[in-house]
Design a protein around this motif. Sequence first.
Motif, PDB file in Angstrom:
ATOM      1  N   PRO A  18       0.975  -1.137   0.111  1.00  0.00           N
ATOM      2  CA  PRO A  18       0.240  -0.218  -0.109  1.00  0.00           C
ATOM      3  C   PRO A  18       0.898   1.499   0.191  1.00  0.00           C
ATOM      4  N   VAL A  19       2.325   1.142   0.221  1.00  0.00           N
ATOM      5  CA  VAL A  19       3.023   2.016   0.645  1.00  0.00           C
ATOM      6  C   VAL A  19       3.339   2.644  -0.954  1.00  0.00           C
ATOM      7  N   TYR A  56      -1.622   1.751   5.912  1.00  0.00           N
ATOM      8  CA  TYR A  56      -0.648   1.614   5.097  1.00  0.00           C
ATOM      9  C   TYR A  56       0.452   0.845   6.024  1.00  0.00           C
ATOM     10  N   LEU A  64       5.796   6.079   8.619  1.00  0.00           N
ATOM     11  CA  LEU A  64       5.813   6.441   7.073  1.00  0.00           C
ATOM     12  C   LEU A  64       6.504   7.017   6.743  1.00  0.00           C
TER      13      LEU A  64
END
Length: 310
Positions: A18-19, A56, A64
């Motif tokens: 998802p990053v 994420y 993140l």
Amino acid sequence: MRLERPAPPGPPQPVADPVRELMAAHRELCERATHPLEIAAALEEAGVAAATAGRYRHADVFALAEELFARVPRRPAEPAVRAPVGGPVPPVPVRRRDRVGRLVGVLGVVLLPLVTVLGPAGGPGAARVPAALAVAAWAAAGPADWSARWVRHAGQVQLRSAATAAEFRARMRPVLPVAVGLQLAALAVTSFAALAVLTALAPRPGPVAGGLLHEVVQRAGPAQWAGQAAVGLLLVGAAVLRRCGGGPAGAAALLGATGLGALLAGLRALGALPAWATGPGALTALAAGSLAAVLLPYGWRVVGEPGAHR
């Protein structure tokens, strides 16, 4: 009839990273960032908060941002453009034009106290005090740049020690007010020294009441002192923005104050201003004060951004 058994379920398919979508959306920022706090601040502005960071697979926005900073390679610095031998001369860089505009703006703001001698406010010897204040403001331009360097140094120190973008902003909130206080103190010293020299060279007629200190302070009226303080605020605000990546805004504020002062001086000469605006220092306080009231809040916001202290 023989029934076939269903095949056993295979291993779970890996979920897409998802990053990657954040990497694609903020790739240019990540390539230019010099610290994860810059990426964290941009993510917060884009709406990625602690509650959505879990999507994420991270506990908070800063973690993140650290992954984005580690996974996206830095963009190499662009080499300087050189003109070929015998070829055309490259155009003047934007930085040089900004520097010229800043110098013109500083000169105009420093000379703002002299507008008090134009029009109906002028008279014999009326230029002495404004000229002394202009010299003092010019001398205080150096301390303004020193204060701006200190603000940027403080930002670089906090970049290395702050854990999150919110912590960085909290630590940087008092930095600009401290720089403003230092600038006003330096301007008070230079203004007092300039007026003291003026008092020694051209004392006012009559006996001195209250001693030399009282006489020096009384050489300039309240409006002139207010205008001098407003000039100091403009100088330090523009210097901080120049050191922290907002140079065009600072130069525009300096030029705007100069233009507004000239406009007000013209209106006063035409008798279009009220009586309270015709005294010495009133136009300087109006022109410089109004632009400083806009510039300093903007500068405070810029100083709180991690990207301003690269």
